[in-house]
Structures are given as C-alpha cells and as structure tokens.
Design an enzyme around this catalytic site. Structure first.
Site, PDB file in Angstrom:
ATOM      1  N   SER A  44       6.254  72.198 121.915  1.00  0.00           N
ATOM      2  CA  SER A  44       5.201  71.163 121.951  1.00  0.00           C
ATOM      3  C   SER A  44       4.035  71.586 121.081  1.00  0.00           C
ATOM      4  O   SER A  44       3.493  72.673 121.248  1.00  0.00           O
ATOM      5  CB  SER A  44       4.629  70.959 123.359  1.00  0.00           C
ATOM      6  OG  SER A  44       5.589  71.024 124.325  1.00  0.00           O
ATOM      7  N   ARG A  97      15.245  71.485 121.808  1.00  0.00           N
ATOM      8  CA  ARG A  97      15.328  72.630 122.721  1.00  0.00           C
ATOM      9  C   ARG A  97      15.917  72.172 124.046  1.00  0.00           C
ATOM     10  O   ARG A  97      15.513  71.142 124.591  1.00  0.00           O
ATOM     11  CB  ARG A  97      13.928  73.178 122.921  1.00  0.00           C
ATOM     12  CG  ARG A  97      13.860  74.402 123.779  1.00  0.00           C
ATOM     13  CD  ARG A  97      12.442  74.951 123.856  1.00  0.00           C
ATOM     14  NE  ARG A  97      12.323  76.255 123.234  1.00  0.00           N
ATOM     15  CZ  ARG A  97      11.239  76.696 122.628  1.00  0.00           C
ATOM     16  NH1 ARG A  97      10.174  75.940 122.532  1.00  0.00           N
ATOM     17  NH2 ARG A  97      11.218  77.914 122.121  1.00  0.00           N
ATOM     18  N   GLU A 198       3.098  76.166 137.433  1.00  0.00           N
ATOM     19  CA  GLU A 198       2.907  77.242 138.396  1.00  0.00           C
ATOM     20  C   GLU A 198       1.820  76.875 139.407  1.00  0.00           C
ATOM     21  O   GLU A 198       0.905  76.104 139.117  1.00  0.00           O
ATOM     22  CB  GLU A 198       2.453  78.534 137.674  1.00  0.00           C
ATOM     23  CG  GLU A 198       3.410  79.030 136.626  1.00  0.00           C
ATOM     24  CD  GLU A 198       3.451  78.155 135.371  1.00  0.00           C
ATOM     25  OE1 GLU A 198       2.403  77.589 134.994  1.00  0.00           O
ATOM     26  OE2 GLU A 198       4.547  78.030 134.787  1.00  0.00           O
TER      27      GLU A 198
HETATM   28  N1  HPA Z   1       2.720  76.379 132.577  1.00  0.00           N
HETATM   29  C1  HPA Z   1       4.001  76.325 132.201  1.00  0.00           C
HETATM   30  N2  HPA Z   1       4.412  75.698 131.119  1.00  0.00           N
HETATM   31  C2  HPA Z   1       3.491  75.094 130.366  1.00  0.00           C
HETATM   32  C3  HPA Z   1       2.144  75.106 130.701  1.00  0.00           C
HETATM   33  C4  HPA Z   1       1.736  75.792 131.862  1.00  0.00           C
HETATM   34  O1  HPA Z   1       0.545  75.847 132.226  1.00  0.00           O
HETATM   35  N3  HPA Z   1       1.495  74.401 129.734  1.00  0.00           N
HETATM   36  C5  HPA Z   1       2.435  73.999 128.849  1.00  0.00           C
HETATM   37  N4  HPA Z   1       3.647  74.413 129.230  1.00  0.00           N
END
Ligand code: HPA
Length: 277
Positions: A44, A97, A198
């Site tokens: 991204s 991906r 998370e």
């Molecule tokens: N955590 C996990 N994956 C991600 C995050 C994140 O904060 N931001 C973009 N991809």
C-alpha cells in the site's frame, strides 16, 4: 494437478518450486523477457514506483500466471509488469500480494517471491504499508526494515530446512538506500497474522520484544527470498501510528489515504534506489 480451487499450490502433493518454475516460464512467454534481474513487490502506498523505474514493456493480470490468485483487497492491484531501467536492468514488478490472513497458507503467500527467483531475479525488494511504533514516525514516513520478528507462527519452509537469517535485510542494500536518502530511519518489522489491526497491548508487546513497525506481510516473503538465495531490501511506509501509540482508532481508509499522499515522494525514492542497484 490442481484441486477444486484451481490453484496448483493448493494440491499438497505439488512441489511449490516446480509451480514457481512454471510461473516463470509463463512470465518469460508473456513478457518476451527471458530473465529478470530485480523483483519489487508493491505494498500500500508504493504503487506509483513502477512508472518511475523505467519503461514498462509488459503489464498483465497476475491471474495469467500459474499459481497466482485474484487479489482480495482494494488497494492491492493484481498486476505484474516487466520494466527495463535506464541501465538496462529488468525489473519484475509484483502488484499482486497474497496475504497470510487470506488463509491460503504460506505457499500461496510466497509464490510471487519464488516465481521472481525462478525468473532469475537475485534481488528482492519488498515494500508494505505498516503501523509505526516510534513517535518520530509520522504517517507518510518511509523507513528501512532492518530485521523482522515473525509472529505468524508460520513459515514458508517445509521440512528440516535450516536457513540462516542473519543479515536477512541486507546491510549492503540498506547502506545503498541511505546513500540516496540519508534521512531514512530503520526498524524491526513485526508480522502479525491480521487481518484485524493489533490491540494497543499487542503493540506494546511488539515494542517490548524489540519491534518498531507492525504489519501483516513481508516476513514470510523475506524468508522465502533468502531460501532462494536472493538479497533482500525491505521498506515500510508508515501509514499510521500503531494502535495505542496514537489515541484515535485505526481505519483501512486512513491507511490507504496516507499511502496515496506519500506515494509521489516514496515512489521516487524507491525508483532512485532500484536505479542504483
Ligand atoms: N498494523 C498492521 N498492519 C498495518 C497497519 C497497522 O497499524 N497499518 C497498515 N498496515
């Protein structure tokens, strides 16, 4: 032989390296390019880099290549490209991906990396959008990956395959990237299973065990790249402060927006680094 999903990698009896070799033959046939030198996976925010690398000589849906599946998400374009740089180096650009959280297993996750190796690529550049734990990393900051912590509980290695991961994220290539942008910071990437972001407690755990970046890709791919003998360079675009580091909730839109805003700057950085390889 493929099972009912139509993907040959889903047949447990298939040899994933043979599937990758077939995929590389597909790519050579479609692109007319016998060997690629460098492979680049676009995460991204990194999507514009392909245009700046050089001349695109072929662009095609990844689904035309053996073992690749349709993309699961907006923001992840399922396109492969062959680009020739001004120096004449051939870059396989992977805009397709497969994430571990899609649930298709590590073979499908690392198939693009194994395919890239089978096309001849000796350098694997992995990019992603990720959450940042360091307070100095505002959204839009690109950082080098210096090492990783694999929290997925999975591995692309099968059987007693002991692979050394010291210097997995090549110091030589990190130094080269810093020679192009001396302001680049670096950190340890923690791959979580996802797709949920998370919890703040998980981010604190990642920090306590030595992590600086949290995301849902890259580590499994880097392991497969090293197994294939490739030199690995990893970049994260910090799209957001990790959960609990910033006090506001995370959203996928925020992640995509940060990627879009940073895209021109980080794409030009990436093109300059790859141009110097
Ligand atoms: N955590 C996990 N994956 C991600 C995050 C994140 O904060 N931001 C973009 N991809």
């Amino acid at each position: 032989m493929s099972d009912s999903t139509g993907n040959p990698l889903d047949d447990p009896a298939a040899d994933p390296f043979e599937v990758a070799a077939t995929a590389a033959e597909d790519i050579a046939r479609i692109t007319g390019v016998e060997r690629h030198d460098i492979a680049l996976t676009l995460g991204s925010g990194w999507g514009k880099a392909a245009e700046l690398l050089g001349e695109t000589t072929a662009s095609f849906p990844a689904t035309q290549v053996t073992g690749f599946s349709a993309p699961a998400l907006t923001g992840h374009v399922g396109t492969l490209r062959s680009v020739v740089t001004p120096k004449g180096r051939r870059v396989l650009v992977i805009g397709a991906r497969t994430h571990f959280y899609e649930g298709h297993g590590p073979r499908r996750v690392v198939h693009s990396v194994r395919t890239a190796a089978a096309t001849g690529a000796r350098t694997m550049v992995l990019t992603n959008g990720a959450g940042g734990i360091k307070h100095t990393w505002t959204p839009g900051t690109p950082v080098l990956i210096s090492d990783h912590i694999n929290l997925t509980g999975a591995t692309p290695l099968e059987g007693a395959t002991f692979i050394d991961l010291t210097d997995l994220y090549s110091l030589r290539l990190r130094d080269l990237a810093r020679s192009i942008d001396p302001t680049l910071d670096e950190g340890v990437y923690c791959q979580f299973h996802g797709p949920q972001y998370e919890t703040p407690a998980e981010v604190q755990m990642a920090k306590a065990i030595g992590g600086h970046i949290v995301g849902m890709s890259t580590a499994l791919e880097a392991i497969a790249a090293r197994q294939a003998g490739m030199e690995v360079l990893g970049f994260s675009l910090i799209t957001n402060m990790a959960a609990g580091i910033q006090k506001t909730p995370l959203s996928h839109h925020e992640v995509l927006d940060a990627g879009r805003e940073a895209e021109p700057v980080i794409s030009s950085l990436l093109a300059r680094v790859i141009g110097a390889l």
